[in-house]
Design a protein around this motif. Structure first.
Motif, PDB file in Angstrom:
ATOM      1  N   GLY A 143       0.745  -1.385  -0.061  1.00 37.33           N
ATOM      2  CA  GLY A 143      -0.080   0.012  -0.058  1.00 37.33           C
ATOM      3  C   GLY A 143       0.958   1.290   0.020  1.00 37.33           C
ATOM      4  O   GLY A 143       0.130   2.268  -0.279  1.00 37.33           O
ATOM      5  N   SER A 144       2.131   0.964   0.140  1.00 39.05           N
ATOM      6  CA  SER A 144       3.000   2.188   0.299  1.00 39.05           C
ATOM      7  C   SER A 144       3.640   2.466  -1.127  1.00 39.05           C
ATOM      8  O   SER A 144       3.750   1.413  -1.914  1.00 39.05           O
ATOM      9  CB  SER A 144       4.433   2.053   1.335  1.00 39.05           C
ATOM     10  N   ARG A 145       3.853   3.585  -1.626  1.00 39.58           N
ATOM     11  CA  ARG A 145       4.571   4.094  -2.800  1.00 39.58           C
ATOM     12  C   ARG A 145       5.598   5.143  -2.410  1.00 39.58           C
ATOM     13  O   ARG A 145       5.259   6.049  -2.032  1.00 39.58           O
ATOM     14  CB  ARG A 145       3.438   4.714  -3.639  1.00 39.58           C
ATOM     15  N   ILE A 146       6.949   4.759  -3.211  1.00 37.48           N
ATOM     16  CA  ILE A 146       7.850   5.582  -2.920  1.00 37.48           C
ATOM     17  C   ILE A 146       8.315   6.092  -4.275  1.00 37.48           C
ATOM     18  O   ILE A 146       8.533   5.047  -5.140  1.00 37.48           O
ATOM     19  CB  ILE A 146       9.264   4.933  -2.092  1.00 37.48           C
ATOM     20  N   GLU A 147       8.386   7.261  -4.389  1.00 39.43           N
ATOM     21  CA  GLU A 147       8.949   7.792  -5.751  1.00 39.43           C
ATOM     22  C   GLU A 147      10.279   8.440  -5.354  1.00 39.43           C
ATOM     23  O   GLU A 147      10.466   9.686  -4.746  1.00 39.43           O
ATOM     24  CB  GLU A 147       7.815   8.862  -6.250  1.00 39.43           C
ATOM     25  N   GLY A 148      11.248   8.137  -5.977  1.00 43.60           N
ATOM     26  CA  GLY A 148      12.883   8.420  -5.651  1.00 43.60           C
ATOM     27  C   GLY A 148      13.669   7.096  -5.266  1.00 43.60           C
ATOM     28  O   GLY A 148      13.103   6.069  -5.161  1.00 43.60           O
TER      29      GLY A 148
ATOM     30  N   VAL B   9       7.916   1.036  -5.511  1.00 44.22           N
ATOM     31  CA  VAL B   9       9.024   1.746  -5.675  1.00 44.22           C
ATOM     32  C   VAL B   9       9.117   2.332  -7.098  1.00 44.22           C
ATOM     33  O   VAL B   9       9.374   1.331  -7.914  1.00 44.22           O
ATOM     34  CB  VAL B   9      10.428   1.217  -4.856  1.00 44.22           C
ATOM     35  N   VAL B  10       9.240   3.713  -7.206  1.00 44.28           N
ATOM     36  CA  VAL B  10       9.404   4.070  -8.705  1.00 44.28           C
ATOM     37  C   VAL B  10      10.773   4.777  -8.538  1.00 44.28           C
ATOM     38  O   VAL B  10      10.772   6.128  -7.839  1.00 44.28           O
ATOM     39  CB  VAL B  10       8.249   5.055  -9.170  1.00 44.28           C
ATOM     40  N   GLY B  11      11.864   4.093  -8.792  1.00 50.15           N
ATOM     41  CA  GLY B  11      13.323   4.731  -8.700  1.00 50.15           C
ATOM     42  C   GLY B  11      14.101   3.473  -8.342  1.00 50.15           C
ATOM     43  O   GLY B  11      13.697   2.414  -8.230  1.00 50.15           O
ATOM     44  N   ASP B  12      15.434   3.677  -8.148  1.00 50.01           N
ATOM     45  CA  ASP B  12      16.277   2.772  -8.085  1.00 50.01           C
ATOM     46  C   ASP B  12      16.468   2.412  -6.507  1.00 50.01           C
ATOM     47  O   ASP B  12      16.388   3.185  -5.703  1.00 50.01           O
ATOM     48  CB  ASP B  12      17.776   3.128  -8.467  1.00 50.01           C
ATOM     49  N   VAL B  13      16.800   1.011  -6.568  1.00 46.49           N
ATOM     50  CA  VAL B  13      16.960   0.484  -5.214  1.00 46.49           C
ATOM     51  C   VAL B  13      18.253  -0.243  -5.161  1.00 46.49           C
ATOM     52  O   VAL B  13      18.671  -1.042  -5.800  1.00 46.49           O
ATOM     53  CB  VAL B  13      15.779  -0.630  -4.882  1.00 46.49           C
ATOM     54  N   ARG B  14      19.213   0.409  -4.101  1.00 51.19           N
ATOM     55  CA  ARG B  14      20.486  -0.384  -4.036  1.00 51.19           C
ATOM     56  C   ARG B  14      20.958  -0.361  -2.836  1.00 51.19           C
ATOM     57  O   ARG B  14      20.541   0.483  -2.080  1.00 51.19           O
ATOM     58  CB  ARG B  14      21.419   0.858  -5.201  1.00 51.19           C
ATOM     59  N   VAL B  15      21.873  -1.243  -2.668  1.00 55.37           N
ATOM     60  CA  VAL B  15      22.523  -1.318  -1.174  1.00 55.37           C
ATOM     61  C   VAL B  15      23.551  -0.253  -1.180  1.00 55.37           C
ATOM     62  O   VAL B  15      24.303  -0.150  -2.155  1.00 55.37           O
ATOM     63  CB  VAL B  15      23.321  -2.879  -1.204  1.00 55.37           C
ATOM     64  N   GLY B  16      23.733   0.222   0.137  1.00 59.86           N
ATOM     65  CA  GLY B  16      24.880   1.250   0.247  1.00 59.86           C
ATOM     66  C   GLY B  16      26.227   0.684  -0.205  1.00 59.86           C
ATOM     67  O   GLY B  16      26.514  -0.229  -0.179  1.00 59.86           O
ATOM     68  N   PRO B  17      27.057   1.751  -0.219  1.00 59.72           N
ATOM     69  CA  PRO B  17      28.601   1.454  -0.870  1.00 59.72           C
ATOM     70  C   PRO B  17      29.141   0.627   0.487  1.00 59.72           C
ATOM     71  O   PRO B  17      29.153   1.175   1.463  1.00 59.72           O
ATOM     72  CB  PRO B  17      29.361   2.645  -1.021  1.00 59.72           C
ATOM     73  N   GLY B  18      29.812  -0.523   0.173  1.00 56.84           N
ATOM     74  CA  GLY B  18      30.765  -1.106   1.191  1.00 56.84           C
ATOM     75  C   GLY B  18      29.790  -2.024   1.921  1.00 56.84           C
ATOM     76  O   GLY B  18      30.313  -2.768   2.871  1.00 56.84           O
TER      77      GLY B  18
ATOM     78  N   ALA C 221       4.762  -6.481  -4.510  1.00 57.85           N
ATOM     79  CA  ALA C 221       5.908  -5.543  -4.690  1.00 57.85           C
ATOM     80  C   ALA C 221       5.914  -5.208  -6.154  1.00 57.85           C
ATOM     81  O   ALA C 221       5.726  -6.248  -7.226  1.00 57.85           O
ATOM     82  CB  ALA C 221       7.172  -5.939  -4.044  1.00 57.85           C
ATOM     83  N   ARG C 222       6.284  -4.118  -6.558  1.00 55.59           N
ATOM     84  CA  ARG C 222       6.473  -3.497  -7.905  1.00 55.59           C
ATOM     85  C   ARG C 222       7.633  -2.495  -7.852  1.00 55.59           C
ATOM     86  O   ARG C 222       7.663  -1.493  -6.909  1.00 55.59           O
ATOM     87  CB  ARG C 222       5.525  -3.094  -8.472  1.00 55.59           C
ATOM     88  N   VAL C 223       8.965  -2.741  -8.689  1.00 54.14           N
ATOM     89  CA  VAL C 223       9.909  -1.649  -8.540  1.00 54.14           C
ATOM     90  C   VAL C 223       9.955  -1.289 -10.174  1.00 54.14           C
ATOM     91  O   VAL C 223      10.193  -2.193 -11.150  1.00 54.14           O
ATOM     92  CB  VAL C 223      11.375  -2.461  -7.981  1.00 54.14           C
TER      93      VAL C 223
END
Length: 132
Positions: A17-22, A36-45, A56-58
């Motif tokens: 039910g949540s939508r994140i844009e960014g 999620v409308v945007g990139d999903v990534r793990v932090g550096p290192g 879910a939908r990305v």
């Protein structure tokens, strides 16, 4: 006795039910049940586990060490160590992985690129002709 790599704990949740844009950046583990409308990534290192549930939908690029998909991704997927595609997984984009586990029913509409694959150059095939 059983040598399984210990996965990082899932500490974050994007609820159904949540939508994140960014773009979303995380450490340890992230479970997405929403959109999620945007990139999903793990932090550096950081080592990261990303779970994309059946609801879910990305829409964007996905970058993590271990990616488990049972929902939809519209964009490229980069799994540094393991990519698990469960039966309801739908990926529309190129997939980069080191190890792949794909269940029956999962689909990929894109190119698949295994990591660290060295294509050895083979000599041209010579056929013996019988000209006697």
């Amino acid at each position: 006795m059983f040598s399984r790599n210990k996965q990082p704990p899932i500490k974050s949740l994007i609820a159904e039910g949540s939508r994140i844009e960014g773009n979303v950046q995380f450490t340890d583990g992230l479970r997405i049940d929403g959109e999620v409308v945007g990139d999903v990534r793990v932090g550096p290192g950081a080592a990261g586990l990303l779970v994309i549930s059946a609801t879910a939908r990305v829409e964007g690029a996905v970058h993590a060490d271990h990616v488990i998909v049972n929902g939809q991704i519209h964009g490229p997927v980069h799994a540094a160590s393991m990519l698990e595609l469960q039966p309801k997984a739908r990926i529309a984009g190129d997939v980069h992985y080191k190890t792949l586990e794909m269940h029956q029913g999962a689909t990929i509409c894109g190119k698949m690129f295994p990591a660290d694959v060295v294509l050895e150059e083979k000599p041209p095939l010579k056929l013996a002709a019988n000209n006697s």
